[in-house]
Design a protein around this motif. Structure first.
Motif, PDB file in Angstrom:
ATOM      1  N   GLY A   1      -9.670  -0.726   8.676  1.00 26.02           N
ATOM      2  CA  GLY A   1     -10.681  -0.926   7.646  1.00 26.02           C
ATOM      3  C   GLY A   1     -11.640  -2.075   7.910  1.00 26.02           C
ATOM      4  O   GLY A   1     -12.482  -2.385   7.060  1.00 26.02           O
TER       5      GLY A   1
ATOM      6  N   SER B   1      -3.743  -1.864  -4.381  1.00 24.94           N
ATOM      7  CA  SER B   1      -4.539  -0.656  -4.544  1.00 24.94           C
ATOM      8  C   SER B   1      -6.000  -0.895  -4.189  1.00 24.94           C
ATOM      9  O   SER B   1      -6.426  -2.026  -3.946  1.00 24.94           O
ATOM     10  CB  SER B   1      -4.454  -0.189  -5.997  1.00 24.94           C
ATOM     11  N   TYR B   2      -6.778   0.169  -4.170  1.00 29.89           N
ATOM     12  CA  TYR B   2      -8.234   0.037  -4.000  1.00 29.89           C
ATOM     13  C   TYR B   2      -8.784  -0.979  -4.982  1.00 29.89           C
ATOM     14  O   TYR B   2      -9.682  -1.749  -4.675  1.00 29.89           O
ATOM     15  CB  TYR B   2      -8.945   1.368  -4.268  1.00 29.89           C
TER      16      TYR B   2
ATOM     17  N   THR C   1       0.834  -1.199   0.000  1.00 38.95           N
ATOM     18  CA  THR C   1       0.000   0.000   0.000  1.00 38.95           C
ATOM     19  C   THR C   1       0.876   1.259   0.000  1.00 38.95           C
ATOM     20  O   THR C   1       0.487   2.274  -0.580  1.00 38.95           O
ATOM     21  CB  THR C   1      -0.966   0.020   1.209  1.00 38.95           C
TER      22      THR C   1
ATOM     23  N   LYS D   1      -6.825   2.539   1.994  1.00 39.27           N
ATOM     24  CA  LYS D   1      -6.854   3.993   2.199  1.00 39.27           C
ATOM     25  C   LYS D   1      -6.038   4.387   3.422  1.00 39.27           C
ATOM     26  O   LYS D   1      -5.185   5.268   3.371  1.00 39.27           O
ATOM     27  CB  LYS D   1      -8.303   4.444   2.369  1.00 39.27           C
TER      28      LYS D   1
ATOM     29  N   ALA E   1      -2.330   3.718   2.729  1.00 34.43           N
ATOM     30  CA  ALA E   1      -1.749   4.572   1.695  1.00 34.43           C
ATOM     31  C   ALA E   1      -1.611   5.991   2.244  1.00 34.43           C
ATOM     32  O   ALA E   1      -0.755   6.752   1.809  1.00 34.43           O
ATOM     33  CB  ALA E   1      -2.619   4.559   0.445  1.00 34.43           C
ATOM     34  N   ASP E   2      -2.425   6.336   3.225  1.00 39.31           N
ATOM     35  CA  ASP E   2      -2.439   7.712   3.745  1.00 39.31           C
ATOM     36  C   ASP E   2      -1.682   7.885   5.051  1.00 39.31           C
ATOM     37  O   ASP E   2      -1.477   9.001   5.487  1.00 39.31           O
ATOM     38  CB  ASP E   2      -3.884   8.170   4.019  1.00 39.31           C
TER      39      ASP E   2
ATOM     40  N   ALA F   1       0.736   4.319  -2.736  1.00 39.88           N
ATOM     41  CA  ALA F   1       0.642   5.741  -2.379  1.00 39.88           C
ATOM     42  C   ALA F   1       1.888   6.525  -2.781  1.00 39.88           C
ATOM     43  O   ALA F   1       1.930   7.736  -2.612  1.00 39.88           O
ATOM     44  CB  ALA F   1       0.410   5.885  -0.880  1.00 39.88           C
TER      45      ALA F   1
ATOM     46  N   TYR G   1     -11.621  -1.561   1.243  1.00 36.94           N
ATOM     47  CA  TYR G   1     -11.027  -0.355   0.646  1.00 36.94           C
ATOM     48  C   TYR G   1     -10.313   0.465   1.697  1.00 36.94           C
ATOM     49  O   TYR G   1      -9.270   1.045   1.473  1.00 36.94           O
ATOM     50  CB  TYR G   1     -12.111   0.530   0.022  1.00 36.94           C
ATOM     51  N   ASP G   2     -10.945   0.525   2.888  1.00 36.42           N
ATOM     52  CA  ASP G   2     -10.391   1.401   3.914  1.00 36.42           C
ATOM     53  C   ASP G   2      -9.020   0.936   4.417  1.00 36.42           C
ATOM     54  O   ASP G   2      -8.230   1.749   4.872  1.00 36.42           O
ATOM     55  CB  ASP G   2     -11.375   1.540   5.078  1.00 36.42           C
TER      56      ASP G   2
END
Lengths: 415, 415
Positions: free
Chosen positions: B282, A403-404, A315, B408, B411-412, A319, B404-405
């Motif tokens: 997530g 990825s998503y 991940t 997310k 990645a964030d 990103a 997905y989370d």
């Protein structure tokens, strides 16, 4: 969208004398897509294969192993849509029925046919639809480049591009053609083989050497890749040698001829294997992990896969975030999967991203700047190097990011 | 949002005599969040711990092991924001400096302080900010339930809820309190311990038994969970026994007193461990994987983790899609991680989802209907059972789905 990969045009594929291919829409799981392929081999062709290590291996894998131990193989039948894995005794019968149907068409014995399936696990294979489709495949049999191109498309499942590769090499004054196709995008962490890979050559080569070559090529290609760490139930990689090129039979593993053929086959296999990673489900980046300085190949591979399977590393690559401590953590975890790494001295380990030295002496390199890490993380094509500093062995692993879209594709796959 | 979990209110936590906690905002990585906690132990307290098996273990983990082998521990210092892992020799010095600073405040020796860190890997720990924050922690030291509640919040990173659990048990006519806190949501596949877990009791117990108890409790709790298969560099789980309850010292592993304390500590540890999975990055589902019929505990665990780590299984749970062949494929793959499973007879394996028998005889059960699978996949809380049918051993693994989370969040994470 695959990462830096497009299907080669048909005119870049070299036909292989002795091999004809035909495909059709058999409606195995969904309508309006080519899902059944027949490959016919000329008499005298040789074949060798490697198959999944998954204990829940598919019915066709079990049949393939039996038939390879028996008589001369004359045909391959490949269906998509249903994997015919986790299907118990009825699955074995369905695979047998498919071989019977092909044998009747081609005038050979059922044990001269190899069956291959890919698709959803634990759903029954509609053998009657395969039997109904096979005559159409037979009618479509052709040996030209377009037939290879069509077959590459007909074996796709969640693949977004067809995968094919081809080489020519001169051996003993003859031009040898080596052409292959593969499929796979998820449930990809082959162990001995990939989801499905088929390479044919018109070289003449002794059977024991062909069996050696399929393993050597797999180890340098399909056995170096991972999309998600899940080894499929159906992984199969076969190598065909029709002998139609008329070269003097290659029978010595130390010969220049063997080396030339090995290099050509391995190049095709590596291109096909990398194409699977480039088309990995949801992939936006292609990452090569080169591990050196290990005591043996296996521990280098274990480090490579520990990184390639870490969702946190994957991940971060998605990103483009140089959160590179996650790579160190993954290296540190490899010992859990591979006992010889239990005494890995992490203060000696070095990590590079591209040309940037990221870590040494157990921490960030003095010269490392986050801006350099960010620059190295940005491209779609990334090379990571690790030096374990405890031996001379090395290994490579090819993987992609997470990825998503990986979640989306796999949450939606059957719907 | 965690799956069926909320932080217990402060009045549900039992204070532990001999333990005081204080926390503050030290600005270690971000402003305006409590990120530094001091736990002070009364003289005579005993402590035992288990730590990560990651070879890139963090500097504080190395220091903890050294200090536990030395004198009596009087304090724990816990920071979030920076993991102080992959930081080389400067990381060791920063952890030492933190112990020195706490020791000076509390009037003890530096080797009587245990340091714990969690957060980003491979970034330097600002030891001066910890030293500046510690007097504020000291000023805030309190032994009441609210102090435990506050500390549970102060050790959070990507956690969305604070995690705490508490039990009381009567031993030798005395009321024994057992209270613990933990943190963790990602990089969770503890091996010997979790990201961070702290449990304290006022029981009197001999040191060798306390060391046995911490391992037993870890094996039945933190060592049963996985969010993403990534073992952290910082996993630490410590168990404190202050002895302040005044019970006759527990010194016999076969005694009813030991069993009573073990059950209470294990219940707290399991609740904290499950809370980490319920708050997994997530996560939308909490999944218990109960594997029985194995030859030994280790192979049952290997099957449980092969399922828990399969991205394909986890995304299918996220989608509530009964694509259950993926579970069979994961079981079939466990042999790659655990050699004794190499002769697993998959035709004997049975799989249940809730009360529904899904697979037997190598394929779908005759009674299985997809509608039943869909019904069992729907709830947020799912129990899966596997019978390997080759022995008497069993094991449980707790995990969550993959959404997905997760992508997310990871990645964030640093941005």
């Amino acid at each position: 969208m695959p990462v830096n990969y497009a299907t080669p045009p048909a005119d870049r594929l070299h036909p292989v004398a002795g091999v004809r291919l035909g495909c059709t829409e058999a409606g195995i799981r969904k309508a309006n897509r080519r899902d059944l392929t027949l490959i016919e081999l000329a008499p005298g062709s040789r074949i060798a294969g490697v198959f999944t290590q998954n204990r829940f291996c598919a019915a066709p894998v079990r049949i393939c192993k039996q038939h390879l131990a028996g008589g001369e193989i004359r045909a391959l039948v490949i269906n998509t849509g249903i994997a015919n894995a986790g299907t118990g005794e009825p699955g074995i019968q369905a695979a047998h029925a498919t071989c019977e149907a092909a044998a009747q068409l081609l005038g050979c014995a059922a044990n001269q046919v190899l069956p291959f399936s890919t698709g959803v696990i634990m759903e029954p294979l509609p053998a009657e639809r395969l039997a109904a489709g096979l005559p159409k495949c037979q009618a479509a049999l052709r040996g030209d480049a377009q037939a290879w191109h069509d077959a590459a498309h007909a074996i796709m499942t969640t693949d977004t591009v067809a995968k094919a590769a081809s080489r020519q090499v001169a051996i003993g004054g003859k031009t040898i053609n080596v052409t292959g196709i593969s499929k796979g995008a998820g449930m990809i962490k082959p162990n001995m083989a990939t989801m499905l890979g088929f390479i044919a050559s018109d070289a003449a080569i002794a059977q024991p050497l062909l069996e050696r070559l399929v393993k050597e090529a797999a180890d340098a290609s399909f056995n170096c890749i991972s999309v998600d760490g899940d080894t499929s139930t159906n992984d199969s990689f076969v190598l065909i040698a029709t002998g139609a090129a008329g070269n003097a039979e290659i029978a010595d593993a130390g010969s220049a001829d063997y080396a030339a053929l090995r290099d050509a086959v391995t190049a095709v296999a590596a291109e096909l294997a990398q194409a699977i990673v480039r088309d990995g489900e949801g992939a936006t980046k292609f990452i090569e992990i080169a591990v050196a300085g290990g005591r043996d190949h296996a521990e280098c591979k274990a480090v490579g896969y520990a990184i390639a399977h870490s969702p946190l590393v994957k991940t971060a690559f998605f990103a483009s975030d140089p959160n590179l401590g996650r790579i160190l953590a993954a290296i540190g975890n490899a010992a859990q999967a591979h006992a010889t790494l239990g005494d890995l001295d992490v203060t000696k380990v070095k990590l590079w991203l591209g040309e940037t030295l990221v870590a040494e002496n157990g921490g960030p390199a003095a010269s490392y700047r986050e801006a350099d890490g960010a620059r190295e993380m940005a491209p779609a094509e990334i090379v990571m190097r690790i030096d374990l500093a405890r031996g001379q062995a090395q290994a490579k692993v090819w993987t992609c990011d997470f990825s998503y879209d990986y979640v989306k594709i796999n949450a939606d796959y059957r719907s």
